[in-house]
Every structure is written in structure tokens, then in C-alpha cells.
Motif scaffolding. Structure first.
Motif, PDB file in Angstrom:
ATOM      1  N   SER A 121       0.817  -1.212   0.000  1.00 52.34           N
ATOM      2  CA  SER A 121       0.000   0.000   0.000  1.00 52.34           C
ATOM      3  C   SER A 121       0.850   1.261   0.000  1.00 52.34           C
ATOM      4  O   SER A 121       0.383   2.322  -0.415  1.00 52.34           O
ATOM      5  CB  SER A 121      -0.924   0.015   1.223  1.00 52.34           C
ATOM      6  N   LYS A 122       2.093   1.147   0.453  1.00 59.00           N
ATOM      7  CA  LYS A 122       2.974   2.317   0.528  1.00 59.00           C
ATOM      8  C   LYS A 122       3.783   2.519  -0.739  1.00 59.00           C
ATOM      9  O   LYS A 122       4.590   3.442  -0.825  1.00 59.00           O
ATOM     10  CB  LYS A 122       3.907   2.169   1.737  1.00 59.00           C
ATOM     11  N   ALA A 174      -7.802  -4.665  -6.194  1.00 56.20           N
ATOM     12  CA  ALA A 174      -8.191  -5.920  -5.545  1.00 56.20           C
ATOM     13  C   ALA A 174      -9.406  -5.705  -4.652  1.00 56.20           C
ATOM     14  O   ALA A 174     -10.326  -6.537  -4.613  1.00 56.20           O
ATOM     15  CB  ALA A 174      -7.014  -6.468  -4.738  1.00 56.20           C
ATOM     16  N   LEU A 175      -9.437  -4.579  -3.931  1.00 51.36           N
ATOM     17  CA  LEU A 175     -10.591  -4.274  -3.082  1.00 51.36           C
ATOM     18  C   LEU A 175     -11.854  -4.109  -3.914  1.00 51.36           C
ATOM     19  O   LEU A 175     -12.954  -4.492  -3.483  1.00 51.36           O
ATOM     20  CB  LEU A 175     -10.324  -2.996  -2.281  1.00 51.36           C
ATOM     21  N   GLU A 176     -11.713  -3.566  -5.101  1.00 49.00           N
ATOM     22  CA  GLU A 176     -12.868  -3.344  -5.966  1.00 49.00           C
ATOM     23  C   GLU A 176     -13.420  -4.638  -6.549  1.00 49.00           C
ATOM     24  O   GLU A 176     -14.631  -4.767  -6.773  1.00 49.00           O
ATOM     25  CB  GLU A 176     -12.490  -2.397  -7.110  1.00 49.00           C
ATOM     26  N   LEU A 177     -12.551  -5.631  -6.776  1.00 48.26           N
ATOM     27  CA  LEU A 177     -12.955  -6.833  -7.508  1.00 48.26           C
ATOM     28  C   LEU A 177     -13.302  -8.018  -6.616  1.00 48.26           C
ATOM     29  O   LEU A 177     -13.904  -8.989  -7.093  1.00 48.26           O
ATOM     30  CB  LEU A 177     -11.834  -7.241  -8.479  1.00 48.26           C
ATOM     31  N   THR A 178     -12.940  -7.978  -5.345  1.00 43.58           N
ATOM     32  CA  THR A 178     -13.161  -9.130  -4.477  1.00 43.58           C
ATOM     33  C   THR A 178     -14.423  -8.966  -3.642  1.00 43.58           C
ATOM     34  O   THR A 178     -14.999  -7.882  -3.545  1.00 43.58           O
ATOM     35  CB  THR A 178     -11.965  -9.330  -3.527  1.00 43.58           C
ATOM     36  N   ASP A 179     -14.858 -10.070  -3.033  1.00 45.94           N
ATOM     37  CA  ASP A 179     -16.031 -10.022  -2.159  1.00 45.94           C
ATOM     38  C   ASP A 179     -15.619  -9.527  -0.782  1.00 45.94           C
ATOM     39  O   ASP A 179     -14.433  -9.284  -0.514  1.00 45.94           O
ATOM     40  CB  ASP A 179     -16.714 -11.388  -2.077  1.00 45.94           C
ATOM     41  N   GLU A 180     -16.585  -9.411   0.119  1.00 47.58           N
ATOM     42  CA  GLU A 180     -16.295  -8.806   1.421  1.00 47.58           C
ATOM     43  C   GLU A 180     -15.308  -9.629   2.235  1.00 47.58           C
ATOM     44  O   GLU A 180     -14.473  -9.070   2.953  1.00 47.58           O
ATOM     45  CB  GLU A 180     -17.590  -8.609   2.220  1.00 47.58           C
ATOM     46  N   VAL A 181     -15.383 -10.942   2.110  1.00 47.35           N
ATOM     47  CA  VAL A 181     -14.457 -11.787   2.872  1.00 47.35           C
ATOM     48  C   VAL A 181     -13.014 -11.473   2.491  1.00 47.35           C
ATOM     49  O   VAL A 181     -12.140 -11.303   3.351  1.00 47.35           O
ATOM     50  CB  VAL A 181     -14.760 -13.282   2.634  1.00 47.35           C
ATOM     51  N   GLU A 182     -12.770 -11.380   1.199  1.00 48.12           N
ATOM     52  CA  GLU A 182     -11.422 -11.065   0.731  1.00 48.12           C
ATOM     53  C   GLU A 182     -11.044  -9.618   1.058  1.00 48.12           C
ATOM     54  O   GLU A 182      -9.879  -9.329   1.374  1.00 48.12           O
ATOM     55  CB  GLU A 182     -11.324 -11.299  -0.780  1.00 48.12           C
ATOM     56  N   GLN A 183     -12.009  -8.739   0.977  1.00 46.15           N
ATOM     57  CA  GLN A 183     -11.738  -7.343   1.333  1.00 46.15           C
ATOM     58  C   GLN A 183     -11.272  -7.235   2.777  1.00 46.15           C
ATOM     59  O   GLN A 183     -10.297  -6.531   3.076  1.00 46.15           O
ATOM     60  CB  GLN A 183     -12.999  -6.500   1.129  1.00 46.15           C
ATOM     61  N   VAL A 184     -11.979  -7.921   3.669  1.00 46.64           N
ATOM     62  CA  VAL A 184     -11.609  -7.884   5.088  1.00 46.64           C
ATOM     63  C   VAL A 184     -10.207  -8.442   5.288  1.00 46.64           C
ATOM     64  O   VAL A 184      -9.411  -7.908   6.072  1.00 46.64           O
ATOM     65  CB  VAL A 184     -12.625  -8.678   5.928  1.00 46.64           C
ATOM     66  N   GLN A 191      -8.798   5.193   1.996  1.00 42.92           N
ATOM     67  CA  GLN A 191      -9.969   5.871   1.450  1.00 42.92           C
ATOM     68  C   GLN A 191     -10.853   4.905   0.659  1.00 42.92           C
ATOM     69  O   GLN A 191     -12.079   4.916   0.796  1.00 42.92           O
ATOM     70  CB  GLN A 191      -9.540   7.017   0.532  1.00 42.92           C
ATOM     71  N   ARG A 192     -10.218   4.073  -0.175  1.00 45.16           N
ATOM     72  CA  ARG A 192     -10.992   3.150  -1.007  1.00 45.16           C
ATOM     73  C   ARG A 192     -11.685   2.105  -0.158  1.00 45.16           C
ATOM     74  O   ARG A 192     -12.832   1.710  -0.454  1.00 45.16           O
ATOM     75  CB  ARG A 192     -10.068   2.480  -2.037  1.00 45.16           C
ATOM     76  N   ALA A 193     -11.031   1.652   0.885  1.00 45.20           N
ATOM     77  CA  ALA A 193     -11.656   0.674   1.778  1.00 45.20           C
ATOM     78  C   ALA A 193     -12.892   1.270   2.457  1.00 45.20           C
ATOM     79  O   ALA A 193     -13.935   0.616   2.559  1.00 45.20           O
ATOM     80  CB  ALA A 193     -10.639   0.210   2.830  1.00 45.20           C
ATOM     81  N   ILE A 194     -12.786   2.506   2.907  1.00 47.17           N
ATOM     82  CA  ILE A 194     -13.923   3.174   3.555  1.00 47.17           C
ATOM     83  C   ILE A 194     -15.076   3.348   2.574  1.00 47.17           C
ATOM     84  O   ILE A 194     -16.247   3.183   2.928  1.00 47.17           O
ATOM     85  CB  ILE A 194     -13.487   4.532   4.127  1.00 47.17           C
ATOM     86  N   GLU A 195     -14.749   3.640   1.315  1.00 47.05           N
ATOM     87  CA  GLU A 195     -15.779   3.835   0.297  1.00 47.05           C
ATOM     88  C   GLU A 195     -16.496   2.534  -0.051  1.00 47.05           C
ATOM     89  O   GLU A 195     -17.712   2.526  -0.276  1.00 47.05           O
ATOM     90  CB  GLU A 195     -15.162   4.427  -0.971  1.00 47.05           C
ATOM     91  N   LEU A 196     -15.739   1.424  -0.115  1.00 51.81           N
ATOM     92  CA  LEU A 196     -16.291   0.170  -0.644  1.00 51.81           C
ATOM     93  C   LEU A 196     -16.898  -0.739   0.407  1.00 51.81           C
ATOM     94  O   LEU A 196     -17.794  -1.540   0.098  1.00 51.81           O
ATOM     95  CB  LEU A 196     -15.184  -0.594  -1.384  1.00 51.81           C
ATOM     96  N   MET A 197     -16.430  -0.633   1.636  1.00 51.96           N
ATOM     97  CA  MET A 197     -16.813  -1.611   2.650  1.00 51.96           C
ATOM     98  C   MET A 197     -17.806  -1.049   3.656  1.00 51.96           C
ATOM     99  O   MET A 197     -17.915   0.164   3.830  1.00 51.96           O
ATOM    100  CB  MET A 197     -15.546  -2.115   3.360  1.00 51.96           C
ATOM    101  N   ARG A 198     -18.516  -1.965   4.296  1.00 48.52           N
ATOM    102  CA  ARG A 198     -19.466  -1.550   5.340  1.00 48.52           C
ATOM    103  C   ARG A 198     -18.718  -0.884   6.489  1.00 48.52           C
ATOM    104  O   ARG A 198     -17.593  -1.288   6.816  1.00 48.52           O
ATOM    105  CB  ARG A 198     -20.229  -2.764   5.881  1.00 48.52           C
TER     106      ARG A 198
END
Length: 315
Positions: free
Chosen positions: A3-4, A15-25, A49-56
Motif C-alpha cells: 500500500s505504501k 483488488a478491493l474493488e474486484l473481491t467479495d467482502e471476505v477477501e476485502q476484510v 480511502q478506497r476501503a472506507i468507500e467500498l466496505m461496510r
């Protein structure tokens, strides 16, 4: 660590955009205990930022928790070039009750944040996304005294917060702020003459456009200060909109078509374009797009996708 990296942070976001919530977590859990480090990083902040936008909110609550636990406090994050962006996403996507303590911590030093190079964006976002009580509290800081109001209205960063207050505060507070500006001698013309205050002045005229008495008072103030108003490119642009006779009397309107539309309207072409100006006259809602310098002072083209990141560009 991915990430850095300027290169790999985009892959993490994808990857966060294309995976389901389990993989996102699973992906985001790598940032646990390192949220502040990621927030301050020019690349990793985009992953947050992207994680906050995409995830619950519940799935990324650890991000909020670690922001709240920051030893230097939420104000320090709001003043950071990249931290302010993460706080904006938090205000957009977390329920108001969950971020109430975070907002309260920032409001302790709201006067400082309003005029800060990066903190002002967080205060603008609070006016746009905060609860009514929070917006009213911020309006009270802006208009606490004539001196406070003047310092905000003519400040290169704080004036944008005034613009947002005149746009998103409760309607009665918008009118009260407009009246306060009109009651400070010479302030309206001073705002109109500055690049930073031009948008707020435009918005003020929209707020009072249905009040003939206040509208006439505002125009009279511009007329009385026409000397200083017409020496400024932005002052002339505002006069073009609301008091065009000033331009005619000074023979500055030669070759220009008559201004049309209602108060606050620019017709087919911006007055700033006619006078050879640009950017600051766009008023509320103008967004930075493409490459170059973004509004937070970073270079665009770095992190993430989606409308909100595209709107600002990346560091």
C-alpha cells in the motif's frame, strides 16, 4: 507494504474493488495497528480511502477506532495533507453517531482548522455532510464576532468554509451569516475583490436574491466601494453580474455584451473569462480534474478510482 508503494497501491485498491467482502476484510486487516502510518503516507492513504468507500462501516470500524486513538488527536490528522482526505471519507460513509466524538474533538479547535491549508477542507466537508447541530456550531464559530467573520471572509483558505456555510448551513443560518457580512463595514466589497472570496460573495447574493431590501443594501455597498472594487479583476467580474452600471460608468464594459440572467448567473460565459481570469470564479461545486496540482497540494494521478477519488486526484 504494498500500500505504501506508488505502483502497488493501485493494485491493492483494484483488488478491493474486484473481491467479495471476505477477501476485502482479509486485505484490509493488514492495515490494523498501522492506520495512522497509512493515513500519513502519500500512497497508502488512498487504500484507506478506497476501503472506507467500498466496505461496510462495521467492517472498517478499526480505521475509525485508530484515528480516534491517535496520540496527537483528530486535529493533527485534519491538518495533514493526506489525513484530511481520510477524514473526509469517514464523514461521508460512517453513521453520524459513530463519528460524533471524532467531530467533537475537531470542533475544539475549529477556528484554527477553518483557516488551515488542509484543515479547511475537513470543515467544508463537515458543513456538507455533518448533522444540523454540528453545522450550526460551525456557523457560530465563523460568525462569532465581526472580527472573527472578517478574518474568515478575507482569508485565502477560510473564505471557502464561509462559502460552504452559505451553501449548506440551515437556511436561517445562511441568511443570518449574509446579514452579518453586510453589517461589517466594507467587508462585502473586500470579499468581492479577492480571488478567494469571490465564490462566497457570489453565494451570498444567491442567499439574499429574494429579499429586495437586503439585495439593495448589498448593491449599495458595492457602489459605495466602487473605487476599490473596480481595481480588482474579481471585483469587476462581480460588478458585471450584480451592478453592471458600475462598469458602464467607468467605461470598463467596452466591447462586452450586457450581462444577463438573474443575480448570481454568469450568462453563457464567465465574467472571469471575459476579463482574462480563471479558476476562482467558478463558484460552489467546482472540482479539480485530470493531472497537475490537486486541491490538497499533492500531485494528481496517484491513488484509486471512483468518482470521489477522481474528483480530487491523488498524491
Amino acid at each position: 507494504e504494498l500500500s505504501k508503494s506508488a505502483r502497488y497501491c493501485r493494485l491493492v485498491q483494484r483488488a478491493l474493488e474486484l473481491t467479495d467482502e471476505v477477501e476485502q476484510v482479509s486485505i484490509v486487516s493488514e492495515l490494523k495497528t498501522r492506520v495512522i502510518e497509512a493515513t500519513m503516507d502519500p500512497h497508502a492513504n488512498h487504500v484507506l480511502q478506497r476501503a472506507i468507500e467500498l466496505m461496510r462501516p462495521g467492517a472498517v470500524k478499526f480505521i475509525l477506532d485508530e484515528l480516534m486513538e491517535h496520540k496527537k488527536g483528530a486535529v493533527d490528522i485534519a491538518k495533514h495533507r493526506y489525513g484530511c482526505r481520510v477524514l473526509e471519507r469517514v464523514m461521508e460513509h460512517f453513521p453520524p453517531k459513530q463519528i460524533a466524538d471524532l467531530v467533537s474533538n475537531m470542533m475544539v479547535d475549529a477556528k484554527c482548522l477553518i483557516g488551515h491549508q488542509f484543515g479547511n477542507f475537513v470543515m467544508q466537508h463537515l458543513l456538507e455532510h455533518g448533522e444540523e447541530a454540528q453545522r450550526r456550531q460551525l456557523v457560530a464559530v465563523i460568525g462569532g464576532s465581526p472580527e472573527d467573520l472578517r478574518s474568515v471572509a478575507i482569508h485565502q483558505h477560510a473564505c471557502s468554509v464561509l462559502d460552504k456555510a452559505l451553501s449548506y448551513a440551515p437556511v436561517d443560518d445562511q441568511r443570518a451569516l449574509a446579514l452579518l457580512v453586510l453589517n461589517v463595514d466594507g467587508l462585502l466589497a473586500e470579499m468581492a475583490s479577492q480571488r478567494g472570496g469571490f465564490a462566497a460573495t457570489q453565494r451570498l447574493f444567491k442567499v439574499i436574491e429574494n429579499d429586495p431590501e437586503l439585495l439593495q443594501q448589498a448593491k449599495a455597498q458595492l457602489w459605495d466601494r466602487r473605487g476599490e472594487l473596480l481595481t480588482s479583476k474579481h471585483g469587476r467580474a462581480l460588478a458585471f453580474q450584480v451592478v453592471p452600471e458600475l462598469l458602464k460608468d467607468q467605461q470598463l464594459a467596452a466591447g462586452l455584451p450586457s450581462p444577463g440572467g438573474s443575480v448570481g448567473g454568469l450568462g453563457d460565459q464567465s465574467p472571469l473569462d471575459r476579463f482574462g481570469g480563471g479558476g476562482a470564479g467558478g463558484g460552489r461545486g467546482q472540482r479539480h480534474k485530470g493531472g497537475g496540482q490537486d486541491r490538497h497540494g499533492g500531485r494528481s494521478g496517484g491513488g484509486g478510482s471512483g468518482a470521489q477519488l477522481a474528483r480530487r486526484g491523488s498524491a
